[in-house]
Design an enzyme around this catalytic site. Structure first.
Site, PDB file in Angstrom:
ATOM      1  N   ALA A   1       1.085  -1.208  -0.182  1.00 29.40           N
ATOM      2  CA  ALA A   1      -0.133   0.346   0.162  1.00 29.40           C
ATOM      3  C   ALA A   1       0.362   0.698  -0.432  1.00 29.40           C
ATOM      4  O   ALA A   1       2.384   1.398  -0.278  1.00 29.40           O
ATOM      5  CB  ALA A   1      -0.615   0.152   1.344  1.00 29.40           C
ATOM      6  N   HIS A   2       0.227   2.279   0.029  1.00 30.98           N
ATOM      7  CA  HIS A   2       0.968   3.578  -0.067  1.00 30.98           C
ATOM      8  C   HIS A   2       1.752   3.915   1.153  1.00 30.98           C
ATOM      9  O   HIS A   2       1.616   3.695   2.042  1.00 30.98           O
ATOM     10  CB  HIS A   2      -0.083   5.549  -0.073  1.00 30.98           C
ATOM     11  CG  HIS A   2      -0.865   4.603  -0.086  1.00 30.98           C
ATOM     12  ND1 HIS A   2      -2.440   5.434   0.203  1.00 30.98           N
ATOM     13  CD2 HIS A   2      -1.712   4.277   2.079  1.00 30.98           C
ATOM     14  CE1 HIS A   2      -2.873   5.919   1.184  1.00 30.98           C
ATOM     15  NE2 HIS A   2      -2.579   4.922   1.802  1.00 30.98           N
ATOM     16  N   ASN A   3       3.025   4.725   0.047  1.00 30.85           N
ATOM     17  CA  ASN A   3       4.145   4.641   2.016  1.00 30.85           C
ATOM     18  C   ASN A   3       4.562   3.799   2.627  1.00 30.85           C
ATOM     19  O   ASN A   3       5.039   4.319   3.604  1.00 30.85           O
ATOM     20  CB  ASN A   3       3.352   6.023   2.876  1.00 30.85           C
ATOM     21  CG  ASN A   3       2.277   6.991   1.968  1.00 30.85           C
ATOM     22  OD1 ASN A   3       1.844   7.427   1.915  1.00 30.85           O
ATOM     23  ND2 ASN A   3       3.308   8.225   1.124  1.00 30.85           N
TER      24      ASN A   3
END
EC number: 2.3.1.191
Length: 345
Positions: free
Chosen positions: A239-241
């Site tokens: 997922a993001h980051n």
């Protein structure tokens, strides 16, 4: 396909040769299925019994196992690592793209493509993209605007790499990998979902391998970062980051939620679920189907998935689990009574 003599292989693997060095080897095979001209390996002692019947022309094994095999052999410290190195020498995997640019590929005039790069049919290279030396881009791949792909990286068919992504050198992306798609970012306004544009990038180091169907989301504001020498299996969700430290390995169908940091040299088995906004330190091993809900600050092996049991046993255990609240109340009452009796005595 190039054949090697056993003495050449011994030199390349820094192995001790015991046998006919002039013997030609054409293929690696298992002990059970090897034939003349093949070389096999023994890396797990449970297969030691197969040494007596193998038809392999030579076997790679450790000094501890050498006494159990009388044929041609290469004696090494780590047979599995030597098998991996030899497999690279004898690799027959084709290129994902022939040399040059296929006529049906679409390359934007403002893209930069090295002369030694290979672009297969129907691939699309967007404006501002930079494709390095000896890169292979397979059929139907998409490379977004201002994305940079380092020297020697290979994309199999149908890989999509979105805009503003940086990919290092000598990486490998299996088919249908998606790099830089939007992270799952929304704000709820009285029941209406308001999309948050994902403005970060994905930064990938050198010698990273990403499996088929795996998705790596771009960062919301800061970047999603995968450091060098990371290997990620098929059907994973990053997922993001998320940040993944160098040397970490992640097996199939694992899911890592947003803004989590995974340390260096971790091993994450299949079907693991990792919560968001937590840190996992270096050297952590997570066994299959583990569910990680809080940070891990000490290296070691962690598990939470339950092994299978018969349906009858599982139903009985679940019944006990459902009774835990009542059992807790009864236990507390018993403790209170015991303390009372001890006071009276």
């Amino acid at each position: 396909m190039h054949n090697y003599t056993l003495s050449q292989i011994a030199e390349l693997l820094s192995a001790e040769l015991d046998g006919d060095g002039a013997l030609e080897i054409s293929k690696i095979a298992t002990l059970a299925n090897a034939r003349s001209g093949h070389i096999a390996f023994l890396a797990n002692k449970k297969y030691r019994s197969q040494l007596a019947e193998t038809q392999a022309s030579a076997v790679i094994l450790s000094a501890a196992d050498a006494q159990y095999y009388q044929g041609n052999k290469l004696i090494v410290a780590n047979p599995y690592v030597c098998y991996a190195k030899l497999a690279q020498l004898l690799d027959t995997t084709p290129r994902s793209a022939s040399v040059g640019v296929h006529p049906s590929a679409v390359i934007h005039p403002q893209a930069t493509v090295a002369d030694t790069a290979a672009i297969a049919a129907n691939a699309v290279i967007s404006a501002g993209a930079v494709i390095g030396e000896h890169v292979q881009i397979g059929a139907n791949c998409f490379v977004g605007e201002n994305t940079k792909i380092g020297n020697g990286t290979k994309l199999w068919a149908n890989v999509s790499i979105y805009h503003n992504i940086e990919v290092g050198c000598d990486c490998l992306f299996q088919s249908a990998a998606i790099i830089g798609s939007d992270g799952f970012g929304y704000a709820n306004d009285k029941g209406q979902w308001i999309k948050i544009p994902q403005l970060g990038r994905v930064i990938i180091g050198d010698k990273v391998e990403i499996g088929a169907g795996t998705t790596v989301d771009r960062g919301a504001i800061d970047d999603t970062i995968i450091h060098s020498n990371v290997i990620i299996d098929n059907q994973c969700q990053i997922a993001h980051n998320v940040e993944i430290g160098s040397g970490t390995a992640i097996a199939g169908c694992t899911v890592i939620a947003g803004s989590t940091t995974i340390g260096k040299n971790c091993q994450i088995a299949g079907l693991v679920g990792i919560n968001g906004h937590i840190d996992i330190c270096d050297g952590v091993i997570l066994t299959g189907m583990s569910m990680v809900t809080k940070a891990i600050s000490e290296p070691g092996v962690y598990s939470s998935g339950l092994p299978h049991s018969s349906n009858k046993e599982w139903r009985r255990n679940i019944a006990h689990l459902r009774n835990l609240p009542e059992m807790k109340v009864r236990l507390k009452a018993l403790e209170t009574l015991t303390k009372s009796l001890n006071v009276d005595n």
